[in-house]
Design an enzyme around this catalytic site. Structure first.
Site, PDB file in Angstrom:
ATOM      1  N   ASP A   9      39.272  48.668  46.955  1.00 55.40           N
ATOM      2  CA  ASP A   9      38.008  48.142  46.477  1.00 55.40           C
ATOM      3  C   ASP A   9      37.046  49.325  46.366  1.00 55.40           C
ATOM      4  O   ASP A   9      37.290  50.392  46.939  1.00 55.40           O
ATOM      5  CB  ASP A   9      37.492  47.096  47.469  1.00 55.40           C
ATOM      6  CG  ASP A   9      36.142  46.526  47.089  1.00 55.40           C
ATOM      7  OD1 ASP A   9      35.928  46.230  45.900  1.00 55.40           O
ATOM      8  OD2 ASP A   9      35.292  46.388  47.995  1.00 55.40           O
ATOM      9  N   ASP A  11      32.974  49.245  46.238  1.00 54.36           N
ATOM     10  CA  ASP A  11      31.713  49.240  46.970  1.00 54.36           C
ATOM     11  C   ASP A  11      31.930  49.013  48.459  1.00 54.36           C
ATOM     12  O   ASP A  11      32.610  48.069  48.867  1.00 54.36           O
ATOM     13  CB  ASP A  11      30.800  48.147  46.431  1.00 54.36           C
ATOM     14  CG  ASP A  11      30.436  48.385  44.974  1.00 54.36           C
ATOM     15  OD1 ASP A  11      30.678  49.501  44.478  1.00 54.36           O
ATOM     16  OD2 ASP A  11      29.921  47.448  44.331  1.00 54.36           O
ATOM     17  N   ASP A 182      36.304  45.683  52.049  1.00 58.72           N
ATOM     18  CA  ASP A 182      35.303  45.343  53.059  1.00 58.72           C
ATOM     19  C   ASP A 182      34.942  43.869  53.080  1.00 58.72           C
ATOM     20  O   ASP A 182      34.277  43.410  54.007  1.00 58.72           O
ATOM     21  CB  ASP A 182      34.016  46.131  52.784  1.00 58.72           C
ATOM     22  CG  ASP A 182      33.316  45.622  51.535  1.00 58.72           C
ATOM     23  OD1 ASP A 182      32.277  44.940  51.659  1.00 58.72           O
ATOM     24  OD2 ASP A 182      33.812  45.871  50.424  1.00 58.72           O
TER      25      ASP A 182
END
Length: 264
Positions: A9, A11, A182
């Site tokens: 991922d 961000d 996250d």
């Protein structure tokens, strides 16, 4: 021996803030969003970093951003990103993420960035990091401008679908591949591989990671790429394109909606 990959991922996993929020000031300078929107983006970034966003909030953001960016000139968005990319993103890259990419590449794995943001942001960042492939979202483009329709949204379960599609096309063995994220919305992405890792996880992802005995990593050291060993030159990226700057404005709207809900 089957080919494998490490899926990241973007961000709060590779970079220390939202890639789309980070471009709010350059987009204002380019005439795409207002000064008021830039101020709101500062608040949005704070809320995003502290709490993340759930499925309902992300869906409302998707609907809003598709309407807001209708008519934006694609070339202008891409030009702004190209001119400001290193200044905006380079200092935000996690040292720990770069180290992981180097380790995976040394082990012969491809590096694949999988993000709900758009290609105008994700593809250049992927090239900067030496990623082999990029999966991102796509806004429909008509006569050089965004039409306001989203033709592909690389979000939640769709990330896992795209990863399996890539595995079929390229020959990845997902059971021996790795994934890092996250957000609880990326649980399908993590479940798609044999080696999932939660990175700086939100509360719900931390709970799920503990329940499934997934390793939890904490990245804390944003650095400039110039201070690190050079990653290999980027290969031609395979991109599922492009939300770009529209997500920035959608994030602004989402933060405002969330603030109103908290104040209620």
């Amino acid at each position: 021996m089957a080919q494998t990959a490490a899926f990241f991922d973007l961000d709060k996993t590779i970079i220390a803030k939202s890639s789309t929020f980070a471009f709010s000031k350059p987009f204002q300078a380019g005439g795409l969003i207002s000064r008021r929107a830039v101020l709101r983006s500062t608040y949005a970034q704070f809320v995003y970093m502290v709490g993340g966003a759930d499925h309902d909030q992300m869906e409302r953001m998707r609907q809003f951003m598709s309407q807001l960016c209708a008519g934006w000139d694609v070339a202008t968005v891409r030009e702004i990103v190209a001119e400001t990319l290193h200044h905006i993103v380079d200092p935000l890259v996690y040292d720990e993420a770069v180290s992981l990419m180097e380790e995976h590449r040394a082990a012969g794995r491809d590096i694949v960035i999988v993000s709900a943001s758009g290609s105008e942001l994700v593809e250049p960042i992927g090239e900067m990091l030496g990623a082999d492939r990029v999966v991102a979202s796509q806004l429909e483009i008509v006569d050089g401008r965004y039409s306001g329709e989203i033709s592909y949204y690389a979000y939640a379960g769709e990330k896992a679908v795209a990863m399996r599609r890539l595995a079929d096309e390229v020959g990845y063995d997902l059971s021996e591949s790795y994934a890092y994220s996250d957000s609880v919305t990326d649980v399908p992405m993590l479940e798609a591989v044999g080696h999932p890792y939660a990175v700086n996880p939100d509360r719900e992802l931390r709970r799920i990671a503990q329940s499934n005995q997934w390793p939890v990593l904490v990245f804390t050291r944003p650095v400039t790429l110039r201070s690190r060993l050079r990653l290999p030159p980027a290969k031609p990226t395979l991109a599922v394109l492009a939300l770009g700057g529209a997500v920035t404005a959608g994030g602004l709207w989402w933060a405002t909606a969330r603030r109103r809900r908290l104040d209620a």
